[in-house]
Scaffold this active site. Structure first.
Site, PDB file in Angstrom:
ATOM      1  N   TRP A 180       0.797  -1.214   0.000  1.00 11.81           N
ATOM      2  CA  TRP A 180       0.000   0.000   0.000  1.00 11.81           C
ATOM      3  C   TRP A 180       0.835   1.273   0.000  1.00 11.81           C
ATOM      4  O   TRP A 180       0.336   2.346  -0.324  1.00 11.81           O
ATOM      5  CB  TRP A 180      -0.919   0.034   1.229  1.00 11.81           C
ATOM      6  CG  TRP A 180      -0.228  -0.259   2.542  1.00 11.81           C
ATOM      7  CD1 TRP A 180      -0.222  -1.455   3.210  1.00 11.81           C
ATOM      8  CD2 TRP A 180       0.568   0.634   3.339  1.00 11.81           C
ATOM      9  NE1 TRP A 180       0.529  -1.361   4.354  1.00 11.81           N
ATOM     10  CE2 TRP A 180       1.018  -0.085   4.468  1.00 11.81           C
ATOM     11  CE3 TRP A 180       0.941   1.976   3.210  1.00 11.81           C
ATOM     12  CZ2 TRP A 180       1.818   0.493   5.458  1.00 11.81           C
ATOM     13  CZ3 TRP A 180       1.737   2.555   4.187  1.00 11.81           C
ATOM     14  CH2 TRP A 180       2.164   1.810   5.298  1.00 11.81           C
ATOM     15  N   ASN A 181       2.106   1.191   0.380  1.00 10.23           N
ATOM     16  CA  ASN A 181       2.833   2.435   0.646  1.00 10.23           C
ATOM     17  C   ASN A 181       3.211   3.191  -0.626  1.00 10.23           C
ATOM     18  O   ASN A 181       3.199   4.417  -0.646  1.00 10.23           O
ATOM     19  CB  ASN A 181       4.076   2.163   1.511  1.00 10.23           C
ATOM     20  CG  ASN A 181       5.053   1.206   0.867  1.00 10.23           C
ATOM     21  OD1 ASN A 181       4.659   0.268   0.175  1.00 10.23           O
ATOM     22  ND2 ASN A 181       6.330   1.439   1.093  1.00 10.23           N
ATOM     23  N   GLU A 277      11.386  -7.732  -1.848  1.00  8.46           N
ATOM     24  CA  GLU A 277      11.909  -6.541  -1.174  1.00  8.46           C
ATOM     25  C   GLU A 277      11.194  -6.431   0.157  1.00  8.46           C
ATOM     26  O   GLU A 277       9.976  -6.260   0.210  1.00  8.46           O
ATOM     27  CB  GLU A 277      11.697  -5.270  -1.980  1.00  8.46           C
ATOM     28  CG  GLU A 277      12.430  -4.098  -1.330  1.00  8.46           C
ATOM     29  CD  GLU A 277      12.060  -2.749  -1.873  1.00  8.46           C
ATOM     30  OE1 GLU A 277      11.230  -2.076  -1.218  1.00  8.46           O
ATOM     31  OE2 GLU A 277      12.573  -2.360  -2.933  1.00  8.46           O
ATOM     32  N   CYS A 311      10.011   1.896   2.116  1.00 17.22           N
ATOM     33  CA  CYS A 311      10.932   0.807   2.461  1.00 17.22           C
ATOM     34  C   CYS A 311      12.360   1.305   2.628  1.00 17.22           C
ATOM     35  O   CYS A 311      13.109   0.775   3.450  1.00 17.22           O
ATOM     36  CB  CYS A 311      10.893  -0.272   1.388  1.00 17.22           C
ATOM     37  SG  CYS A 311       9.272  -1.038   1.173  1.00 17.22           S
TER      38      CYS A 311
END
Length: 540
Positions: A180-181, A277, A311
């Protein structure tokens, strides 16, 4: 009411000033019919749906139809059928479609940025980072795929007599589970290279950001990619995500390390490849010769872009003793000057967190640190006056190993600052823990900084920049070391990961075995002489 019915109740509306170039008028309302039209692209016939709300307002955005196991089967059936024809499509035609997609993304940027804002709540400029990255990836794929995928000739066992061709063969159907980010780029920029390599895609976006992924699918089709080549399903990760892992020929996942382990295990069971990732606890080193103003400005972007929900964003900063106090003062001042807001307008430096769960995690990490003696230099509070899940950008000093935010990923706008006296010690502290995704070094001596970068156990390291130098350079492979992941996106590696490498050997004139009545011993003697000769000639 069916899963595709328009959402009942009041329209979620943001009122306030808007950039007149993009949003004439004082009010911008999200139209339920727009979401309903997008969800028609889902492969979802279960009759069930979930309501998704916007982090900007806390109000519902849309009902998202949910996919069943049978729907996932159907998505893979369509994708496999489309992939068979697509694999025969010349790479030049694939490249042309990617370049058309590039133009569509830029032409439709206001629509894309609005939808990213509604679903994720991020500041518009951080949404633009996504859009620009997708455009960069589409251009890279459109300009370099032929080079990366063309067959290569390599030396054979006998010069001239042995020909070796190395082919890059598509894997089939790639399963993508996107977060979602960064919902636009972590769907499209992972999926485009898979299409370039001749594969089809079945993607499960995060439940919060399905609409953004669906808009990306629509733009792909408008750019000329075959309609069934890119399938979108929706539902809980354990169910729908697990079904993708059980069917795909390769899996691409971005998310937590815990979930990454589960996916890797499922892929290993089936002996299919995956790229992952995963989490990070990313460090910045500010060396004694750093430009303080540049480092402080970069630290704000590195720590608080997308409210720290990136991330590769920074959660730990190690600052040389010689400039620690001056640097922290400037870092705090720049953080205090940030414009906070929950709107679709340009001008905000940070938006809200994605959800109540994320807010609880951030608040718990800060509360735990303060209770155990950490000092809040700025921030440290939730701001429900701005948006339901808003938390101030926060700088902590005095964080110790017994505090949750010391080693665990916060994934929010919280950064801990530490003083160091010796660069070797700073490198060792930066390498502490199990993660190794992204790092950064600030120094006016680029050569020295690059040498130190080789000692940092991270898949990407940026000099005098937080993350953009590697993230925005699509020729540069990007991924994690240690428990931050497997595989790489971007560059030749990002395209070729979606292929199986096939070697084809053509032998001419002589066979690789005794000939004309030669004994095995004589053949071995002749081969030995040949091996010695090849070494003297410098052959590999």
């Amino acid at each position: 009411m069916s899963a595709h019915d328009p959402m009942p109740g009041p329209d979620p509306t943001i009122t306030g000033p808007h950039d007149p170039e993009h949003h004439p008028g004082a009010t911008l309302a999200f139209e339920p019919e727009y979401a309903t039209a997008l969800t028609q692209r889902l492969v979802a016939t279960s009759g069930e749906s979930v309501v998704v709300s916007s982090p900007l307002t806390g109000q519902p955005l849309a009902h998202i139809p949910q996919s069943s196991g049978a729907d996932v089967d159907e998505a893979f059936r369509r994708a496999r059928r489309a992939q068979e024809a697509w694999a025969r499509t010349p790479v030049a035609e694939r490249e042309a479609a990617s370049l058309r997609f590039h133009d569509l993304v830029l032409d439709r940027q206001d629509e894309i940025l609005d939808l990213i804002g509604w679903e994720s709540g991020k500041a518009r400029k951080h949404g633009y980072e996504e859009l620009a990255h997708v455009a960069l990836t589409a251009r890279y794929c459109g300009r370099t795929s032929s080079r990366h995928l063309r067959s290569e000739q390599r030396p054979g066992v006998f010069p001239v007599l042995t020909r070796i061709d190395v082919n890059y063969v598509p894997k089939g159907v790639v399963g993508i589970i996107s977060p979602w980010n960064y919902p636009f780029t972590l769907a499209m920029s992972d999926g485009l290279p898979a299409l370039m390599a001749g594969n089809a895609v079945v993607i499960k976006p995060d439940a919060q950001t399905v609409l953004t992924a669906l808009l990306g699918a629509q733009l792909l089709e408008e750019a000329g990619f075959p309609p069934d080549l890119w399938q979108v399903v929706a539902g809980p990760g354990a169910d729908v995500g697990g079904a993708i892992v059980a069917r795909a020929d390769y899996v691409c996942f971005t998310g937590s390390t815990a979930t990454g382990r589960i996916i890797a295990s499922g892929c290993a069971e089936r002996l299919v490849g995956c790229s992952l990732e995963l989490g990070g606890k990313n460090p910045i080193l500010v060396l004694r010769d750093a430009d303080i103003e540049r480092a402080a400005e970069g630290a704000v972007r590195a720590s608080f872009s997308n409210a720290g929900q990136l991330c590769v964003s920074t959660e730990r900063m190690f600052v040389a003793d010689q400039l620690y106090d001056r640097f922290v003062d400037r870092f705090v001042a720049r953080t205090d000057a940030m414009t906070l807001g929950a709107t679709l307008d340009w001008g905000n430096d940070m938006g809200p967190l994605i959800s109540e769960q994320q807010l609880r995690t951030v608040q718990a990490h800060v509360d735990d640190a303060v209770a155990k003696g950490a000092v809040v230099r700025t921030g440290g509070r939730a701001r429900p006056d701005l948006a339901p899940y808003f938390f101030e950008p926060t700088i902590l000093e005095g964080v110790t190993p017994d505090m949750a935010c010391f080693g665990a990923e916060t994934f929010g706008p919280v950064v801990s600052v530490y003083r160091f006296h010796d660069e070797a010690d700073a490198v060792a502290r930066a390498n502490e823990g199990d993660y190794g995704l992204n790092g950064s070094i600030y120094s006016q001596d680029g050569s020295r900084a690059r040498e130190i970068a080789r000692q940092i156990k991270c898949g990407t390291v940026n000099i005098n920049e937080g993350y953009g130098a590697t993230f925005g350079s699509t020729h540069a492979p990007m991924g994690g070391m240690r428990q931050s992941g497997l595989g790489r996106r971007q560059g030749a590696e990002g395209i070729r990961r979606y292929t199986d490498i096939q070697s084809v050997g053509t032998q001419r004139l002589v066979r690789i075995a005794p000939m004309l009545g030669m004994s095995d011993a004589a053949f071995a003697k002749a081969m030995t002489a040949s091996l010695r000769a090849m070494k003297k000639l410098g052959r590999a």
